[in-house]
Design a protein around this motif. Sequence first.
Motif, short mmCIF file in Angstrom:
data_model
loop_
_atom_site.label_atom_id
_atom_site.label_comp_id
_atom_site.label_asym_id
_atom_site.label_seq_id
_atom_site.Cartn_x
_atom_site.Cartn_y
_atom_site.Cartn_z
N ALA A 1 69.89 -17.38 63.13
CA ALA A 1 68.46 -17.60 63.34
C ALA A 1 68.01 -18.93 62.73
O ALA A 1 67.24 -19.69 63.33
N ARG A 2 68.51 -19.24 61.54
CA ARG A 2 68.14 -20.51 60.90
C ARG A 2 68.64 -21.71 61.70
O ARG A 2 67.95 -22.72 61.82
N ARG B 1 66.46 -22.28 64.80
CA ARG B 1 65.21 -22.97 64.46
C ARG B 1 65.45 -24.45 64.20
O ARG B 1 64.67 -25.31 64.63
N ARG C 1 66.03 -26.28 67.46
CA ARG C 1 64.75 -26.51 68.15
C ARG C 1 63.99 -27.67 67.50
O ARG C 1 63.46 -28.56 68.20
N GLN C 2 63.96 -27.71 66.18
CA GLN C 2 63.23 -28.76 65.48
C GLN C 2 63.83 -30.14 65.71
O GLN C 2 63.11 -31.14 65.76
N ALA D 1 64.37 -15.73 64.59
CA ALA D 1 64.27 -17.07 65.16
C ALA D 1 63.00 -17.27 65.97
O ALA D 1 62.57 -18.41 66.18
N ASP E 1 60.56 -17.96 68.93
CA ASP E 1 60.71 -18.70 70.19
C ASP E 1 61.97 -19.55 70.24
O ASP E 1 62.46 -19.87 71.32
N ALA E 2 62.49 -19.92 69.07
CA ALA E 2 63.69 -20.76 69.05
C ALA E 2 64.91 -20.04 69.61
O ALA E 2 65.90 -20.69 69.95
#
Length: 389
Positions: free
Chosen positions: A235-236, A239, A242-243, A265, A267-268
């Motif tokens: 999950a990390r 994210r 995505r960033q 997570a 939306d990512a």
Amino acid sequence: MASLKFASWLAGFALAAALALPAKAQQAGQTVRLVNVSELSGAGATAGTNWRNGIDLAVSQINARGGILGRQIQIVHYDTQTNPGASRAAVQRAIDEDAYAVLGPVFSGPISASMQIAQRAEVTQIVGGEAANLTRQGNPFIFRTSLSQAAAMPKIAAYLRDTVKATKIAVIFVNNDFGKGGRDAIIPELTSRGMQVVADISTEQGQTDFAADAIRIKNSGADAVFVYLNEDESARFLRAARQQGISVPLVGETTLLGQKVIELAGDAANGARGHVGLSIDAPVPAFQEFGRQFRERFNTTPDHNGLKGYMAVFMIKWATEKMGRFDRKGLAAALRGATITPAMEPGILITTRIEQNGDLDRESFLGEVVNGRQVINVTLPMLRPAGTQ
């Protein structure tokens, strides 16, 4: 038909009694003791808690129907704290307490550290780990509840080449037995299919910041990323990807598309793809009914670990009833080489072949996260169709 029968059978347990057994049922000779050793705290708590809840659901249902050969199941849970040393101690405690079988751990490292204890005692151990080496050590008492990395990775590599049309792959994995085993299994499959590994990134269990890893992947020129991390770390990473604006396909195995990863997570997680060994979103009515019962009991949506824990108990039930007696050493012999269908044991949910070394063969799935939920797109056949030798 078998799946529909299972749904009807399972629905009858909606009002089943709680796990606590009456005092008389706890008397010697009237119970069979199963011990679960799993990651209820530490880095593996998400997986271990789902596994435990799946076990508890199975136990409650079996006990409501009269138990196994007339005996109620007494289930005991010990927390390994996601620690190999604590896992060894927990398995030894289970053996000392005369457990009929040991369930867990889920993470491959703690399994590898503890499995010899159950083997020396000739006690069946049914685990949730996927590392390929677990079943390559000649241990006749170890059994999986999931496909091994050796079975899953060829399917993923073929998907990356044939469906994703990728030619340059970045690999990111967690530096533990699970992650290293997956990394070592996927890279030869990729290269043998003509794909180039342009980044090979090791990360740490419990890692919180994946920004630097995401930047490295973005700069690698990869046209797809293979992600093989534990739930929280997956999950990390999603994210962070995505960033950092990573737009190429993110492809993984069962964990990447798991319910907890999707929840953490947000939306990512949308767009993550991969191979899924077990899922309540698969087009299998028995899986979907299991998901409904699990949510009703625990007020949360299960991931693949919940399914694995549930099916592990029914593996023990089926083999014991096939023998017609309680025989700790014989239990392993009854499981090895068996093919169990839902018609034979509804709680097994899907036709499952148990190989001689403890690996499993069964259908699996390809999926994608769409609008915050896992969507199964393709059902993949067993490696060896049912009925073949």
